[in-house]
Design a protein around this motif. Structure first.
Motif, short mmCIF file in Angstrom:
data_model
loop_
_atom_site.label_atom_id
_atom_site.label_comp_id
_atom_site.label_asym_id
_atom_site.label_seq_id
_atom_site.Cartn_x
_atom_site.Cartn_y
_atom_site.Cartn_z
N ARG A 83 0.82 -1.21 0.00
CA ARG A 83 0.00 0.00 0.00
C ARG A 83 0.86 1.27 0.00
O ARG A 83 0.48 2.27 -0.60
CB ARG A 83 -0.96 -0.03 1.19
CG ARG A 83 -2.16 -0.93 0.93
CD ARG A 83 -2.71 -1.61 2.18
NE ARG A 83 -3.89 -2.41 1.84
CZ ARG A 83 -3.81 -3.62 1.27
NH1 ARG A 83 -2.63 -4.13 0.95
NH2 ARG A 83 -4.91 -4.30 0.98
N ASP A 84 1.98 1.21 0.65
CA ASP A 84 2.92 2.33 0.64
C ASP A 84 3.41 2.60 -0.78
O ASP A 84 3.45 3.74 -1.25
CB ASP A 84 4.10 1.97 1.56
CG ASP A 84 4.96 3.17 1.93
OD1 ASP A 84 4.66 4.29 1.50
OD2 ASP A 84 5.95 2.97 2.65
N ALA A 85 3.77 1.53 -1.48
CA ALA A 85 4.22 1.68 -2.87
C ALA A 85 3.10 2.25 -3.74
O ALA A 85 3.32 3.21 -4.50
CB ALA A 85 4.68 0.33 -3.41
N ALA A 86 1.92 1.68 -3.65
CA ALA A 86 0.80 2.13 -4.49
C ALA A 86 0.47 3.59 -4.24
O ALA A 86 0.19 4.34 -5.18
CB ALA A 86 -0.42 1.25 -4.22
N ALA A 87 0.49 4.03 -3.00
CA ALA A 87 0.16 5.42 -2.67
C ALA A 87 1.17 6.40 -3.25
O ALA A 87 0.88 7.60 -3.35
CB ALA A 87 0.08 5.59 -1.15
N ASN A 88 2.33 5.91 -3.66
CA ASN A 88 3.37 6.77 -4.22
C ASN A 88 3.58 6.53 -5.71
O ASN A 88 4.62 6.89 -6.26
CB ASN A 88 4.67 6.58 -3.44
CG ASN A 88 4.59 7.21 -2.06
OD1 ASN A 88 4.63 8.42 -1.94
ND2 ASN A 88 4.44 6.39 -1.03
N GLY A 89 2.59 5.92 -6.38
CA GLY A 89 2.65 5.76 -7.82
C GLY A 89 3.53 4.63 -8.32
O GLY A 89 3.80 4.52 -9.51
N ILE A 90 3.98 3.76 -7.41
CA ILE A 90 4.88 2.67 -7.77
C ILE A 90 4.06 1.44 -8.12
O ILE A 90 3.25 0.97 -7.31
CB ILE A 90 5.85 2.36 -6.62
CG1 ILE A 90 6.71 3.60 -6.31
CG2 ILE A 90 6.73 1.16 -6.96
CD1 ILE A 90 7.47 3.50 -5.01
N THR A 91 4.27 0.91 -9.31
CA THR A 91 3.50 -0.25 -9.75
C THR A 91 4.34 -1.53 -9.79
O THR A 91 3.79 -2.63 -9.79
CB THR A 91 2.90 0.02 -11.14
OG1 THR A 91 3.92 0.49 -12.02
CG2 THR A 91 1.80 1.08 -11.04
N THR A 92 5.66 -1.40 -9.86
CA THR A 92 6.57 -2.54 -9.80
C THR A 92 7.69 -2.18 -8.84
O THR A 92 8.31 -1.12 -9.00
CB THR A 92 7.16 -2.88 -11.18
OG1 THR A 92 6.10 -3.10 -12.12
CG2 THR A 92 8.01 -4.13 -11.10
N ALA A 93 7.95 -3.03 -7.86
CA ALA A 93 8.96 -2.68 -6.85
C ALA A 93 9.75 -3.90 -6.42
O ALA A 93 9.18 -4.95 -6.09
CB ALA A 93 8.27 -2.06 -5.63
#
Length: 394
Positions: A83-93
């Motif tokens: 959720r942290d990634a998604a909230a910052n526009g990150i789709t692949t991490a």
């Protein structure tokens, strides 16, 4: 059960497509960029940008243990990281997990448990979460175990690093920090020092170990590189054994050697945003200015990726398409992901919807599924959904 992809046309926004900002719509269908008439969402006042691809982040460690003595379950940490990634526009991490003689949360036991937990979490994930293994060079006796884990969990990215000298220096100048380090690994200071010295005793076998891993990675199609190269000689050594990705060079000479031999160079986005390295190494912005940096990564802070891109624009070092490519297109190229990193027909519908005024991510779409939705953008998506329901009822 995974959420079904949305079928929508996003209209009115400024879209980064074909390397330029354009006023056009973006259609999403079956998880891909598409064409044709679909229910519309008006995103006037927003940017629609390719989803951010983060090649190295360890922010997940804060979710694993918000305090050193307060660990939480791995699944909880994965959900929070997702959720942290998604909230910052990150789709692949790629989450950078250590495989180290250090033990504790950085040892092979924890790495294997983490990889198993990620496999179990995959169906629930909002974003494409992967693991980058940070392999300490002095872990010779774990070769078979490491390669088994790479095969079992389909690991596609490994970097080599060597923190042994740092540990030895720490023992001499900062006993308190050494004590904390030992405690985090579940050892006494004496036990931890014994492990450090045992690792140092492997020095003669390290070159053969790395070459064995490199040969296996080539066979398996694993991308690999090195972390914190201090000089050109170190970077040249790793490049020669096939570890082509140069991650966080600490001095200009290492980055310059990487550029000379065509190795991609990664630097931390927080370094760009803060104007320098928090550990006293070379400033990432200096390397960007000299074109000695190909891509930016989150390092320890997910919000820094978007902030770094706009910082480079504000500093007039590059325009937005060029800056955004450093966190989308180039990372996709470096890790050989041809289905993402740009907005184009047939590619994955991985998108970051950014408020053009506030520069805040208000929606993230990963393979056509809404992973994050907030602010005015949320109101617009919900309004579009209500209209679709009303038309269906009629």
């Amino acid at each position: 059960m995974p959420i079904a992809p949305s079928s929508l046309r996003l209209t009115g926004a400024t879209v980064l497509r074909d390397g330029v900002l354009q006023s056009r719509s973006v259609a999403i269908e079956d998880g891909r960029i598409s064409k044709g008439p679909l229910p519309e969402v008006d995103l006037n006042g927003y940017y629609i940008l390719p989803g951010i691809i983060d090649l190295h982040g360890d922010a997940f460690e804060r979710h694993l243990a918000p305090r050193p003595s307060a660990p939480f379950p791995i699944r909880t940490a994965l959900r929070a990281t997702d959720r942290d990634a998604a909230a910052n526009g990150i789709t692949t991490a790629w989450m950078a997990h250590s495989w180290s003689w250090e033990g504790g949360a950085r040892g092979p036991d924890h790495a294997e448990a983490f990889l198993k937990a990620l496999d179990d979490y995959a169906d629930e994930a909002l974003t494409d979460l992967r693991v980058q293994i940070r392999c300490e060079t002095h872990t010779v006796d774990t070769a078979d175990r490491l390669l088994a884990a790479v095969r079992r969990h389909r690991i596609d990215y490994v970097v080599f690093n060597n923190h042994l000298d740092e540990a030895i220096q720490l023992a001499e100048i900062d006993p308190a920090r050494l004590a904390l380090w030992a405690r985090q690994a579940g050892r006494s200071i004496e036990e931890h020092l014994a492990v450090v010295h045992a690792a140092r005793g492997q020095k003669r076998d390290v070159p053969r170990y790395l070459c064995r891993l490199a040969e296996a990675f080539d066979t398996l199609g694993v991308s690999y590189g090195s972390h914190d190269d201090e000089d050109g000689e170190t970077r040249e050594y790793f490049s020669q054994i096939g570890a082509k990705i140069c991650e966080f060079p600490t001095r200009r000479a290492a980055a310059a050697l990487a550029r000379a031999v065509g190795d991609p160079i990664l630097m931390g986005a927080p370094n760009v945003v803060r104007g320098g390295s928090q550990s006293g190494n070379i400033a990432a912005q200096d390397l960007v200015r000299e074109r000695l940096c190909d891509a930016l990564v989150s390092d320890y802070y997910y919000p820094a990726l978007l902030q770094a891109a706009f910082h480079l624009v504000d500093e007039e070092m590059m325009d937005l398409p060029q800056a955004w490519a450093m966190i989308s297109t180039r990372p996709a190229e470096i890790l050989r992901l041809p289905d993402r990193g740009v907005i184009d027909y047939g590619r994955r519908a991985d998108l970051a919807v950014v408020n053009a005024e506030t520069r805040v991510v208000e929606a993230t779409i990963c393979e056509g599924r809404i992973a994050h939705l907030a602010g005015e953008a949320a109101q617009r998506f919900l309004s579009a959904g209500n209209e679709e329901i009303r038309l269906a009822a009629e």
